[in-house]
Design an enzyme around this catalytic site. Structure first.
Site, short mmCIF file in Angstrom:
data_model
loop_
_atom_site.label_atom_id
_atom_site.label_comp_id
_atom_site.label_asym_id
_atom_site.label_seq_id
_atom_site.Cartn_x
_atom_site.Cartn_y
_atom_site.Cartn_z
N CYS A 116 0.81 -1.23 0.00
CA CYS A 116 0.00 0.00 0.00
C CYS A 116 0.84 1.27 0.00
O CYS A 116 0.32 2.36 -0.23
CB CYS A 116 -0.96 0.01 1.18
SG CYS A 116 -2.18 -1.29 1.06
N HIS A 256 -3.19 7.29 3.00
CA HIS A 256 -3.66 6.03 2.40
C HIS A 256 -5.02 5.71 3.02
O HIS A 256 -5.22 5.88 4.23
CB HIS A 256 -2.65 4.93 2.70
CG HIS A 256 -3.12 3.56 2.34
ND1 HIS A 256 -3.61 3.25 1.10
CD2 HIS A 256 -3.19 2.40 3.08
CE1 HIS A 256 -3.94 1.98 1.08
NE2 HIS A 256 -3.71 1.45 2.27
N ASN A 286 -10.44 0.37 0.12
CA ASN A 286 -8.99 0.40 0.04
C ASN A 286 -8.57 -0.12 -1.34
O ASN A 286 -8.65 -1.32 -1.60
CB ASN A 286 -8.40 -0.49 1.16
CG ASN A 286 -6.89 -0.51 1.16
OD1 ASN A 286 -6.24 -0.02 0.23
ND2 ASN A 286 -6.31 -1.08 2.20
O1 UT7 Z 1 -3.90 -1.16 3.49
C1 UT7 Z 1 -3.00 -2.05 4.08
C2 UT7 Z 1 -3.03 -1.97 5.53
N1 UT7 Z 1 -4.26 -2.50 6.05
C3 UT7 Z 1 -4.87 -1.88 7.06
O2 UT7 Z 1 -4.45 -0.81 7.47
C4 UT7 Z 1 -6.06 -2.55 7.71
C5 UT7 Z 1 -5.96 -2.44 9.23
N2 UT7 Z 1 -6.99 -3.14 9.94
C6 UT7 Z 1 -8.30 -2.76 9.93
O3 UT7 Z 1 -8.69 -1.86 9.22
C7 UT7 Z 1 -9.24 -3.45 10.87
O4 UT7 Z 1 -8.49 -4.21 11.81
C8 UT7 Z 1 -10.30 -4.36 10.18
C9 UT7 Z 1 -11.27 -3.51 9.42
C10 UT7 Z 1 -9.61 -5.34 9.26
C11 UT7 Z 1 -11.08 -5.14 11.23
O5 UT7 Z 1 -11.67 -4.23 12.14
P1 UT7 Z 1 -11.47 -4.40 13.72
O6 UT7 Z 1 -12.20 -3.33 14.35
O7 UT7 Z 1 -9.98 -4.49 13.98
O8 UT7 Z 1 -12.19 -5.78 13.98
P2 UT7 Z 1 -11.61 -7.08 14.68
O9 UT7 Z 1 -10.70 -7.82 13.75
O10 UT7 Z 1 -11.09 -6.72 16.04
O11 UT7 Z 1 -12.92 -7.93 14.88
C12 UT7 Z 1 -13.94 -7.52 15.79
C13 UT7 Z 1 -15.12 -8.45 15.62
C14 UT7 Z 1 -14.74 -9.93 15.58
O12 UT7 Z 1 -15.78 -10.67 16.20
P3 UT7 Z 1 -15.64 -11.17 17.71
O13 UT7 Z 1 -14.44 -12.06 17.72
O14 UT7 Z 1 -15.46 -9.93 18.54
O15 UT7 Z 1 -16.93 -11.87 17.95
C15 UT7 Z 1 -14.71 -10.25 14.12
O16 UT7 Z 1 -14.93 -11.61 13.84
O17 UT7 Z 1 -15.73 -8.17 14.34
C16 UT7 Z 1 -15.84 -9.40 13.61
N3 UT7 Z 1 -15.77 -9.08 12.21
C17 UT7 Z 1 -16.84 -8.76 11.47
N4 UT7 Z 1 -18.14 -8.68 11.79
C18 UT7 Z 1 -18.99 -8.31 10.83
C19 UT7 Z 1 -14.67 -9.02 11.41
N5 UT7 Z 1 -15.02 -8.67 10.18
C20 UT7 Z 1 -16.36 -8.50 10.18
C21 UT7 Z 1 -17.30 -8.14 9.21
N6 UT7 Z 1 -18.59 -8.05 9.56
N7 UT7 Z 1 -16.95 -7.85 7.93
#
Ligand code: UT7
Length: 329
Positions: A116, A256, A286
């Site tokens: 990225c 970004h 993204n």
């Molecule tokens: O461009 C390259 C660099 N990439 C980035 O900068 C991305 C960085 N990361 C992020 O943007 C975020 O970490 C994500 C958008 C990928 C995920 O968001 P988050 O707030 O960090 O969510 P999480 O991984 O902590 O998950 C929280 C909960 C989980 O459920 P439990 O375990 O709390 O029950 C996930 O399973 O949200 C769940 N979850 C979803 N729920 C509904 C994860 N994805 C989804 C989804 N819809 N699409």
């Protein structure tokens, strides 16, 4: 050393027609519009659906539009660099295919991959060819068909990414504007949090790698999130300090677009108010190498000659960086 700087003299994007909405994703995986908008800020993204079209087609469309907009004949172009993580093929370089499709016959072309952060790495590389006096018309195009490496059964990644391309033209200027300074960093130990497991020399494609769904983006969201905020804000502040710039001197932060919460946290840490942070993640998601130039394209009308822009990115690798641009048009 010369006084020549490389100025961005035109910017032009290419967006596939198909709009993949959060409502449609709700039908594909266990997710909701509410989760996607509150956790990422994304409402829709573009997808290149038509069979036979690839990263180079979006790139060539962006480059053709760029040349028309600037009134430059394809044969005047000296160099074209494409930043991408989704090349049409492992080789040849997608940049070559873009040049071919855009009718550029007298330039040389190559690809750069810094995930990225690729666009800003390519931008600074290109600027050096211009500053040295070697070349007068250099194109940088960020293009990614992320839908070709996203697993649409994985709700953690499929809601985030979109397809797009965007190109900029770099030309020499001696008026003090242009690409002024940059600071980049890399930490290969971060690879484990964001990568594609198979398809390279480490694990060539096989029935096993396909069965294990290893040809898709693998991302551990939370560590990537934390590094992204720390590194983008940190490197931008370092660059500003080095050049005696305070937050009030920054006309625009151009981050970004990976997650609205990352963008907002970066702006807060840097002391840049929301009105001066470019945001378009709600429309495109993204798009990896296209996010930063797409911001410039969307905000072009608001940019004024002499505006101080801080471009900043973070990506797989890990890679990160910031570039200080004084807008020249
Ligand atoms: O461009 C390259 C660099 N990439 C980035 O900068 C991305 C960085 N990361 C992020 O943007 C975020 O970490 C994500 C958008 C990928 C995920 O968001 P988050 O707030 O960090 O969510 P999480 O991984 O902590 O998950 C929280 C909960 C989980 O459920 P439990 O375990 O709390 O029950 C996930 O399973 O949200 C769940 N979850 C979803 N729920 C509904 C994860 N994805 C989804 C989804 N819809 N699409």
């Amino acid at each position: 050393m010369t006084n020549i700087k490389a100025a961005i003299t035109a910017v032009h994007g290419s967006l596939p027609e198909y709009v993949l909405t959060n409502a449609e994703l709700e039908k594909m995986v266990d997710t909701s519009d509410e989760w996607i908008t509150t956790r990422t800020g994304i409402r829709e993204r573009r997808i290149l659906k038509k069979n036979g079209l690839a990263t180079s087609d979006m790139g060539a469309d962006a480059v053709t539009g760029l040349l028309e907009k600037r009134g430059i004949n394809p044969n005047e172009v000296d160099l074209l660099i494409c930043s991408t993580v989704t090349p049409d093929m492992k080789f040849p370089a997608t940049a070559n295919l873009i040049s071919h499709k855009a009718g550029i016959r007298k330039a040389f072309s190559f690809d750069m991959n810094a995930a990225c952060s690729g666009f800003i790495y390519a931008l600074v590389t290109a600027s050096k060819y211009v500053e040295s006096g070697l070349y007068k018309k250099v194109i940088v195009v960020g293009s990614d068909k992320m839908s070709s490496i996203v697993d649409y059964t994985d709700r953690q990644t499929c809601v985030i990414f979109g397809d797009a391309a965007c190109a900029v033209m770099l030309e020499p200027t001696d008026g003090g504007n242009g690409i002024i300074d940059h600071k980049f960093g890399t930490d290969g130990s971060g690879y484990k949090h964001l990568h594609m497991k198979a398809g390279g020399s480490l694990k060539p494609p096989s029935y096993d790698t396909i069965d294990a769904r290893e040809h898709y983006v693998y991302q551990e969201g939370q560590p990537v999130f934390k590094f992204a905020v720390t590194k983008m804000a940190g490197v931008s502040l370092d660059l500003m300090e080095k050049n005696g710039l305070s937050a009030k001197d920054v006309s625009w932060l151009v981050p970004h677009q990976a997650n609205l919460r990352i963008i907002e946290a970066t702006g807060r840490r840097m002391g840049i108010p929301k009105e001066r942070v470019m945001i378009n993640i709600h429309k495109y998601g993204n798009t990896t190498n296209a996010t930063i130039p797409l911001c410039l394209w969307d905000y072009e009308e608001k940019l004024r000659k002499g505006d101080n822009l801080i471009l900043t990115a973070f990506g797989g690798g890990f890679t990160w960086g910031a570039v200080w641009v004084k807008w020249a048009c």
